[in-house]
Design a protein around this motif. Structure first.
Motif, PDB file in Angstrom:
ATOM      1  N   GLY A 198       0.626  -0.862   0.271  1.00  0.00           N
ATOM      2  CA  GLY A 198      -0.104  -0.094  -0.399  1.00  0.00           C
ATOM      3  C   GLY A 198       0.780   1.261  -0.126  1.00  0.00           C
ATOM      4  O   GLY A 198       0.721   2.411  -0.692  1.00  0.00           O
TER       5      GLY A 198
ATOM      6  N   TYR B  88       1.047   3.814  -2.265  1.00  0.00           N
ATOM      7  CA  TYR B  88       0.515   5.060  -2.614  1.00  0.00           C
ATOM      8  C   TYR B  88       1.999   6.513  -3.365  1.00  0.00           C
ATOM      9  O   TYR B  88       1.207   7.309  -3.367  1.00  0.00           O
TER      10      TYR B  88
ATOM     11  N   PHE C 191      -4.162   3.944  -2.321  1.00  0.00           N
ATOM     12  CA  PHE C 191      -3.240   3.216  -0.402  1.00  0.00           C
ATOM     13  C   PHE C 191      -4.526   2.774   0.025  1.00  0.00           C
ATOM     14  O   PHE C 191      -4.636   1.548   0.780  1.00  0.00           O
TER      15      PHE C 191
ATOM     16  N   VAL D  32      -6.208  -0.253  -1.752  1.00  0.00           N
ATOM     17  CA  VAL D  32      -4.727  -2.053  -1.527  1.00  0.00           C
ATOM     18  C   VAL D  32      -4.986  -2.701  -0.534  1.00  0.00           C
ATOM     19  O   VAL D  32      -3.943  -3.844  -0.637  1.00  0.00           O
ATOM     20  N   ILE D  33      -4.858  -2.312   1.048  1.00  0.00           N
ATOM     21  CA  ILE D  33      -4.602  -2.825   1.730  1.00  0.00           C
ATOM     22  C   ILE D  33      -5.701  -3.070   2.690  1.00  0.00           C
ATOM     23  O   ILE D  33      -5.960  -3.887   3.182  1.00  0.00           O
TER      24      ILE D  33
ATOM     25  N   GLY E   2      -7.999  -6.613  -1.427  1.00  0.00           N
ATOM     26  CA  GLY E   2      -6.726  -5.589  -1.925  1.00  0.00           C
ATOM     27  C   GLY E   2      -6.126  -6.051  -3.132  1.00  0.00           C
ATOM     28  O   GLY E   2      -4.718  -5.327  -3.329  1.00  0.00           O
TER      29      GLY E   2
ATOM     30  N   LEU F 189      -4.964  -4.258  -6.114  1.00  0.00           N
ATOM     31  CA  LEU F 189      -3.044  -3.735  -6.157  1.00  0.00           C
ATOM     32  C   LEU F 189      -3.629  -4.201  -8.021  1.00  0.00           C
ATOM     33  O   LEU F 189      -2.366  -3.735  -8.653  1.00  0.00           O
TER      34      LEU F 189
END
Length: 121
Positions: free
Chosen positions: A40, A44, A58, A61-62, A67, A71
């Protein structure tokens, strides 16, 4: 026994005493959390450098369970190359000076455009 493998035998867990057991529980969960946080942060920074919304990517993705999908989506749709947007401090006059310094325009063209910018045309 009823023919199925049970995780407990005689009141003890089957994996008791195994050195890899912590990675099947909290240890593995913390490891994956760390992996997604690092990914992440990298996304970012890359998104901000490319002029995209880094905080949004960010967070996407997390997110647990999706996620990895976000991604992959980010890697597919991100801007190609390392294109950076023109800085907010660059005015038309600054850009004109840069073009002149690089030799993209000659003296006459520079003076003409400079006068137009100073007049406000």
């Amino acid at each position: 026994m009823d023919g199925f493998m049970h995780p407990y035998r005689d009141g003890h867990h089957i994996f008791e005493g195994w050195p890899v057991f912590p990675f099947f529980g909290w240890g593995m969960m913390l490891l994956w959390l760390l992996v997604f946080l690092v990914a992440g942060i990298l996304v970012y920074r890359d998104a901000n450098r490319r002029g995209m919304n880094g905080l949004l990517w960010f967070v996407l993705v997390i997110l647990p369970m999706v996620g990895l999908a976000f991604l992959i989506l980010y890697l597919i749709i991100r801007e190609p190359g390392g294109v950076q947007p023109v800085g907010a401090g660059d005015t038309a006059m600054d850009l004109l000076r840069q073009r002149y310094a690089r030799g993209e325009i000659d003296d006459e063209e520079f003076r003409k455009r400079k006068e137009e910018l100073e007049r406000g045309d």
